[in-house]
Design a protein around this motif. Structure first.
Motif, PDB file in Angstrom:
ATOM      1  N   GLY A 169       0.812  -1.195   0.000  1.00  0.00           N
ATOM      2  CA  GLY A 169       0.000   0.000   0.000  1.00  0.00           C
ATOM      3  C   GLY A 169       0.857   1.261   0.000  1.00  0.00           C
ATOM      4  N   GLY A 170       0.195   2.393  -0.173  1.00  0.00           N
ATOM      5  CA  GLY A 170       0.908   3.667  -0.178  1.00  0.00           C
ATOM      6  C   GLY A 170       0.111   4.728  -0.895  1.00  0.00           C
ATOM      7  N   LEU A 171       0.794   5.815  -1.187  1.00  0.00           N
ATOM      8  CA  LEU A 171       0.176   6.951  -1.869  1.00  0.00           C
ATOM      9  C   LEU A 171       0.507   6.879  -3.360  1.00  0.00           C
ATOM     10  CD1 LEU A 171      -1.278   9.703  -1.727  1.00  0.00           C
ATOM     11  CD2 LEU A 171       0.971  10.742  -1.309  1.00  0.00           C
ATOM     12  N   VAL A 172      -0.512   7.036  -4.192  1.00  0.00           N
ATOM     13  CA  VAL A 172      -0.327   6.979  -5.638  1.00  0.00           C
ATOM     14  C   VAL A 172      -1.233   8.008  -6.290  1.00  0.00           C
ATOM     15  CG1 VAL A 172      -2.036   5.132  -5.865  1.00  0.00           C
ATOM     16  CG2 VAL A 172      -0.295   5.440  -7.645  1.00  0.00           C
ATOM     17  N   GLN A 173      -0.788   8.552  -7.400  1.00  0.00           N
ATOM     18  CA  GLN A 173      -1.601   9.527  -8.109  1.00  0.00           C
ATOM     19  C   GLN A 173      -2.674   8.832  -8.941  1.00  0.00           C
ATOM     20  OE1 GLN A 173       1.119  12.022 -10.370  1.00  0.00           O
ATOM     21  NE2 GLN A 173       1.148  13.536  -8.718  1.00  0.00           N
ATOM     22  N   ALA A 174      -3.744   9.534  -9.173  1.00  0.00           N
ATOM     23  CA  ALA A 174      -4.809   9.006 -10.019  1.00  0.00           C
ATOM     24  C   ALA A 174      -4.236   8.619 -11.376  1.00  0.00           C
ATOM     25  CB  ALA A 174      -5.916  10.033 -10.184  1.00  0.00           C
ATOM     26  N   GLY A 175      -4.667   7.464 -11.873  1.00  0.00           N
ATOM     27  CA  GLY A 175      -4.146   6.942 -13.125  1.00  0.00           C
ATOM     28  C   GLY A 175      -2.946   6.034 -12.956  1.00  0.00           C
TER      29      GLY A 175
END
Length: 125
Positions: free
Chosen positions: A9-15
């Motif tokens: 898991g983590g932070l990801v940008q849309a797309g």
């Protein structure tokens, strides 16, 4: 008893994309079907995807069909969830689950006996 530990898991940008892993220990992994559920803040836990013992049968929630792919490697005692084209509405804690036979209702929480602790996925817009 089966112990499940999620990661990825983590932070990801849309797309963007993200791959979650679920490592199982304690019992023979191939004896269990596995699934991924998710829970967003103030919402109920919902089914995302499920896969049978051998990996040749899969189920997906309509909201992720065509974007997410569930798989498993029984030799490595590991399940995966490949998430592509992520959207902000995919933001949630993702849980891995495992259950024994029968497997009549893949999208139902009660079908699964074992759960991981969850991994947070946050999709920014």
């Amino acid at each position: 008893q089966v112990q499940l530990v999620e990661s990825g898991g983590g932070l990801v940008q849309a797309g963007g994309s993200r791959r979650l892993s679920c490592v199982a220990s304690g019992r023979t992994f191939s004896d269990y079907v596995t699934a991924w559920f998710r829970q967003a803040p103030r919402k109920e836990r919902e089914f995302v995807a499920g896969i049978n013992w051998s990996g040749d049968t899969t189920y997906y929630a309509d909201s992720v069909k065509g974007r997410f792919t569930i798989s498993r490697d029984n030799a490595k005692n590991t399940g995966y969830l490949q998430m592509n084209n992520l959207k902000p509405e995919d933001t949630a804690v993702y849980y891995c689950a495992a259950g024994g036979p029968p497997w009549n209702r893949p999208a139902t929480i009660d079908e699964y006996d074992y759960w991981g602790q969850g991994t947070q996925v946050t999709v920014s817009s």
